[in-house]
Each structure stands twice: as structure tokens, then as C-alpha cells.
Design a protein around this motif. Structure first.
Motif, PDB file in Angstrom:
ATOM      1  N   ASN A   1       0.880  -1.344   0.069  1.00  0.00           N
ATOM      2  CA  ASN A   1      -0.262   0.010   0.134  1.00  0.00           C
ATOM      3  C   ASN A   1       0.700   1.188   0.066  1.00  0.00           C
ATOM      4  OD1 ASN A   1      -2.510  -1.625   0.248  1.00  0.00           O
ATOM      5  ND2 ASN A   1      -1.899  -1.781   2.449  1.00  0.00           N
ATOM      6  N   ASP A   2       2.061   1.295   0.135  1.00  0.00           N
ATOM      7  CA  ASP A   2       2.916   2.172   0.320  1.00  0.00           C
ATOM      8  C   ASP A   2       3.316   2.962  -1.279  1.00  0.00           C
ATOM      9  OD1 ASP A   2       5.606   3.892   0.110  1.00  0.00           O
ATOM     10  OD2 ASP A   2       5.776   3.242   2.255  1.00  0.00           O
ATOM     11  N   LYS A   3       2.255   4.108  -1.335  1.00  0.00           N
ATOM     12  CA  LYS A   3       2.655   4.958  -2.470  1.00  0.00           C
ATOM     13  C   LYS A   3       3.791   5.140  -3.125  1.00  0.00           C
ATOM     14  CE  LYS A   3      -2.154   6.820  -2.924  1.00  0.00           C
ATOM     15  NZ  LYS A   3      -2.586   6.158  -1.832  1.00  0.00           N
ATOM     16  N   LYS A   4       4.744   5.628  -2.327  1.00  0.00           N
ATOM     17  CA  LYS A   4       6.293   5.879  -2.802  1.00  0.00           C
ATOM     18  C   LYS A   4       6.931   4.741  -3.198  1.00  0.00           C
ATOM     19  CE  LYS A   4      10.648   8.078  -0.952  1.00  0.00           C
ATOM     20  NZ  LYS A   4      11.008   8.628   0.089  1.00  0.00           N
ATOM     21  N   ILE A   5       6.639   3.352  -2.513  1.00  0.00           N
ATOM     22  CA  ILE A   5       7.576   2.338  -2.999  1.00  0.00           C
ATOM     23  C   ILE A   5       6.803   1.567  -4.276  1.00  0.00           C
ATOM     24  CG2 ILE A   5       7.854  -0.167  -2.315  1.00  0.00           C
ATOM     25  CD1 ILE A   5       8.047   0.537   0.542  1.00  0.00           C
ATOM     26  N   LEU A   6       5.315   1.787  -4.319  1.00  0.00           N
ATOM     27  CA  LEU A   6       4.816   1.280  -5.438  1.00  0.00           C
ATOM     28  C   LEU A   6       5.164   2.092  -6.834  1.00  0.00           C
ATOM     29  CD1 LEU A   6       1.191   1.223  -4.031  1.00  0.00           C
ATOM     30  CD2 LEU A   6       2.277  -0.811  -5.014  1.00  0.00           C
ATOM     31  N   SER A   7       5.392   3.817  -6.676  1.00  0.00           N
ATOM     32  CA  SER A   7       5.794   4.647  -7.503  1.00  0.00           C
ATOM     33  C   SER A   7       7.149   4.028  -8.187  1.00  0.00           C
ATOM     34  CB  SER A   7       6.037   6.008  -7.404  1.00  0.00           C
ATOM     35  OG  SER A   7       4.427   6.442  -7.138  1.00  0.00           O
ATOM     36  N   ALA A   8       8.140   3.579  -7.053  1.00  0.00           N
ATOM     37  CA  ALA A   8       9.312   3.260  -7.255  1.00  0.00           C
ATOM     38  C   ALA A   8       9.505   2.058  -8.145  1.00  0.00           C
ATOM     39  CB  ALA A   8      10.142   3.207  -6.175  1.00  0.00           C
ATOM     40  N   ILE A   9       8.620   1.113  -8.044  1.00  0.00           N
ATOM     41  CA  ILE A   9       8.680  -0.223  -8.587  1.00  0.00           C
ATOM     42  C   ILE A   9       8.305  -0.011 -10.070  1.00  0.00           C
ATOM     43  CG2 ILE A   9       7.175  -2.252  -8.919  1.00  0.00           C
ATOM     44  CD1 ILE A   9       6.989  -2.274  -5.794  1.00  0.00           C
ATOM     45  N   VAL A  10       7.186   0.989 -10.214  1.00  0.00           N
ATOM     46  CA  VAL A  10       6.806   1.315 -11.766  1.00  0.00           C
ATOM     47  C   VAL A  10       7.937   2.104 -12.534  1.00  0.00           C
ATOM     48  CG1 VAL A  10       5.200   2.562 -12.971  1.00  0.00           C
ATOM     49  CG2 VAL A  10       4.237   1.550 -11.062  1.00  0.00           C
ATOM     50  N   ASP A  11       8.796   3.091 -11.533  1.00  0.00           N
ATOM     51  CA  ASP A  11       9.906   3.441 -12.219  1.00  0.00           C
ATOM     52  C   ASP A  11      10.899   2.777 -12.796  1.00  0.00           C
ATOM     53  OD1 ASP A  11       8.777   6.140 -11.543  1.00  0.00           O
ATOM     54  OD2 ASP A  11      10.054   6.302  -9.548  1.00  0.00           O
ATOM     55  N   ALA A  12      11.189   1.471 -11.970  1.00  0.00           N
ATOM     56  CA  ALA A  12      11.911   0.316 -12.368  1.00  0.00           C
ATOM     57  C   ALA A  12      11.761  -0.052 -13.648  1.00  0.00           C
ATOM     58  CB  ALA A  12      12.288  -0.627 -11.199  1.00  0.00           C
ATOM     59  N   LEU A  13      10.419  -0.222 -13.948  1.00  0.00           N
ATOM     60  CA  LEU A  13       9.822  -0.733 -14.997  1.00  0.00           C
ATOM     61  C   LEU A  13       9.836   0.175 -16.236  1.00  0.00           C
ATOM     62  CD1 LEU A  13       8.414  -3.417 -16.391  1.00  0.00           C
ATOM     63  CD2 LEU A  13       6.151  -2.171 -16.053  1.00  0.00           C
ATOM     64  N   SER A  14       9.710   1.374 -15.874  1.00  0.00           N
ATOM     65  CA  SER A  14       9.807   2.535 -17.091  1.00  0.00           C
ATOM     66  C   SER A  14       8.806   2.404 -18.216  1.00  0.00           C
ATOM     67  CB  SER A  14      11.320   2.818 -17.276  1.00  0.00           C
ATOM     68  OG  SER A  14      11.989   3.058 -16.645  1.00  0.00           O
ATOM     69  N   PRO A  15       7.680   2.356 -17.888  1.00  0.00           N
ATOM     70  CA  PRO A  15       6.697   2.042 -19.168  1.00  0.00           C
ATOM     71  C   PRO A  15       6.378   3.352 -19.739  1.00  0.00           C
ATOM     72  CG  PRO A  15       5.491   2.076 -17.064  1.00  0.00           C
ATOM     73  CD  PRO A  15       6.766   1.961 -16.569  1.00  0.00           C
ATOM     74  N   THR A  16       6.021   3.492 -21.181  1.00  0.00           N
ATOM     75  CA  THR A  16       5.859   4.558 -21.778  1.00  0.00           C
ATOM     76  C   THR A  16       4.420   4.522 -22.159  1.00  0.00           C
ATOM     77  OG1 THR A  16       6.408   4.032 -23.930  1.00  0.00           O
ATOM     78  CG2 THR A  16       8.087   4.689 -22.388  1.00  0.00           C
ATOM     79  N   PRO A  17       3.703   5.635 -22.694  1.00  0.00           N
ATOM     80  CA  PRO A  17       2.540   5.624 -23.380  1.00  0.00           C
ATOM     81  C   PRO A  17       2.250   4.553 -24.666  1.00  0.00           C
ATOM     82  CG  PRO A  17       2.898   7.664 -22.815  1.00  0.00           C
ATOM     83  CD  PRO A  17       4.219   6.885 -22.789  1.00  0.00           C
ATOM     84  N   THR A  18       3.383   4.107 -25.088  1.00  0.00           N
ATOM     85  CA  THR A  18       3.415   3.289 -26.236  1.00  0.00           C
ATOM     86  C   THR A  18       3.419   1.889 -25.860  1.00  0.00           C
ATOM     87  OG1 THR A  18       5.627   3.488 -26.735  1.00  0.00           O
ATOM     88  CG2 THR A  18       4.077   5.061 -27.778  1.00  0.00           C
TER      89      THR A  18
END
Length: 265
Positions: free
Chosen positions: A18-35
Motif C-alpha cells: 500500500n505504500d505509494k512511494k514504494i509502488l511508484s518506485a516499482i513502476v519507475d524500475a519498469l519505466s513504461p511509456t504511453p506506447t
């Protein structure tokens, strides 16, 4: 039922982050783009999904819990770029769902971490994968030869991908908290795998068998695992540039692949 959510099912190893900061860091590690198309393993209550849908072109969530899948389907019903699939990711055809080019992410149940990681390293291999796993497993995945954590998992992952140990995650960040610490790992496929992809299954079986005798010398290991004579085993080890007295834990993934190649020739 907590805050309108279905009950936690222990049989699926559910621990919700549930930790939003950690959740965002996980997505940052994936680095998805709008495509990008992103496949999420076990979206659960949608905490990670909420971030992914804002940063990705398309999100496909594969959720085994029927009640959670139904809840997620309703939650994202108005989002045309989100698809929720109820099912077991290990039995799901990711190619049929996502095509040949996709990213993979997930808070992986600890009891099936290795099968999910191996599925991520089989064709079609995601362009990048990020998993939240038990910290001990993350350390084993990223371990180098001749270290305490190095083993069959280290070799089998390294044969196909490069591993980054991105960050550690404390147990308190989850609800309910697991009994172990967790970590985030990122897998990036090698441009050229050390082993042909069609040979992955026998290579994994060979590596697993070798590490089952990790305290033995390689001459003895080869004789036991492959039923070779002392002369045959010594000859193969010489060709692969491996000392007969070496133990499995000191051999790099590259060395394992070279030996496997000679054995398969």
C-alpha cells in the motif's frame, strides 16, 4: 472483508502493498511509456495498476482470485486501455494476450516465485520484467559465482537475462505483513542468451542436478549426473576449461553454458 475488499486468501499468498512511494518506485524500475503494453501478474486490489494505467499505453492484469478479478473489472470498466483476465498466469498464454512486445510486472506470491520468473524468461520474453519477491530470492537471482547466495536459480536466470537488485522493501509496507523482507528485481533479456531458448528446459534440469551435488567436485558431479566414466568426464571438463576439482558454486553461468554445449553436442 477490509474496506470493501474481498477477504485475504492465504492459499494465494496474498500480501498487498500500500505504500505509494514504494509502488511508484516499482513502476519507475519498469519505466513504461504511453506506447507500451504492460502485463501485471496478480494486480490484487489495483494499487500498482492505478499507477500503471496512467503511465502505460495498455495494461493487462492477470488475477487468479475470482473475487478480486471481478472487483478490478468493475473498477476499470471505463478505462479502455485496461483488460482484467481471471486466471493463473502460469497457465495463461501471454503472447495471445499481449503480443510479442510487452513489459511484465508483479508482486509475485512467494510460493510460486521461481515458476513465474522462469515463465518470464521463456519466449515471448518480455522486453523488461520487474518483480517484487522475497529478499532472499532476489539475492539468489542476482548472485555471482563463488558467493553464498549463488546457486541454480542464479545460473538459470543469468543464462537469459541481466538482473538488477533495485531496492529492498520492509515487511511493514504490506497488509497483511509477510514474515520475511522483500525486494524489487528487474530482469532485462540478454541480447544473445547463453543457451538457445529451445534448450532452456534441459539446461535448467542439468544445472539443478549439478547444484544438487554442490559440495562435490565437478569430476564426481559429471560422473553422477551424466553417468560418465572418469575418462569421459575428465575429457569434457578439459574441453570446457574446468578444473576437475572445481565445485559447482565457483562456475559462472557462461561456464555452465559452455559445458552444457559440449554435453549436448
Amino acid at each position: 472483508m477490509a474496506r470493501g475488499h474481498p477477504p485475504v486468501l492465504k492459499k494465494y499468498g496474498q500480501h498487498f502493498l500500500n505504500d505509494k512511494k514504494i509502488l511508484s518506485a516499482i513502476v519507475d524500475a519498469l519505466s513504461p511509456t504511453p506506447t507500451d503494453t504492460v502485463v501485471e501478474v496478480g494486480p490484487g486490489r489495483g494499487s500498482l495498476t492505478d499507477i500503471l494505467v496512467e503511465r502505460s499505453g495498455r495494461v493487462i492484469g492477470v488475477e487468479i482470485d475470482r473475487a478480486l478479478a471481478e472487483q478490478l473489472g468493475k473498477k476499470y470498466a471505463e478505462r479502455s486501455n485496461v483488460q482484467i483476465v481471471q486466471g493463473d498466469v502460469l497457465e495463461t498464454d501471454l503472447h495471445a494476450l499481449a503480443g510479442a512486445d510487452f513489459l511484465l510486472i508483479g508482486n509475485v506470491p512467494y510460493y510460486i516465485t521461481t515458476p513465474i520468473v522462469f515463465k518470464a524468461l521463456e519466449p515471448p520474453i518480455p522486453r523488461r520484467s520487474v518483480f517484487l519477491v522475497q529478499r532472499e530470492v532476489a539475492e539468489r537471482m542476482a548472485a555471482k559465482a563463488d558467493t553464498d547466495a549463488y546457486g541454480a536459480l542464479s545460473v538459470n536466470v543469468a543464462a537469459v537475462a541481466n538482473v538488477d537488485h533495485v531496492m529492498n522493501v520492509p515487511a511493514g509496507a504490506f497488509q497483511p505483513p509477510p514474515k520475511v523482507e522483500s525486494a524489487v528485481v528487474r530482469l532485462t533479456p540478454r541480447e544473445v542468451p547463453l543457451v538457445k531458448l529451445e534448450s532452456l528446459a534441459p539446461f535448467r534440469a542439468f544445472v539443478q542436478a549439478v547444484f544438487g551435488l554442490r559440495r562435490k567436485q565437478m569430476l564426481r558431479v559429471l560422473r553422477t549426473v551424466k553417468g560418465l566414466s572418469p575418462e569421459q568426464a575428465a575429457s569434457l571438463l578439459q574441453r570446457a576449461d574446468i578444473e576437475p576439482s572445481a565445485r559447482p558454486e565457483v562456475l559462472s553461468a557462461e561456464t555452465f553454458a559452455r559445458l552444457f554445449g559440449f554435453l549436448s553436442a
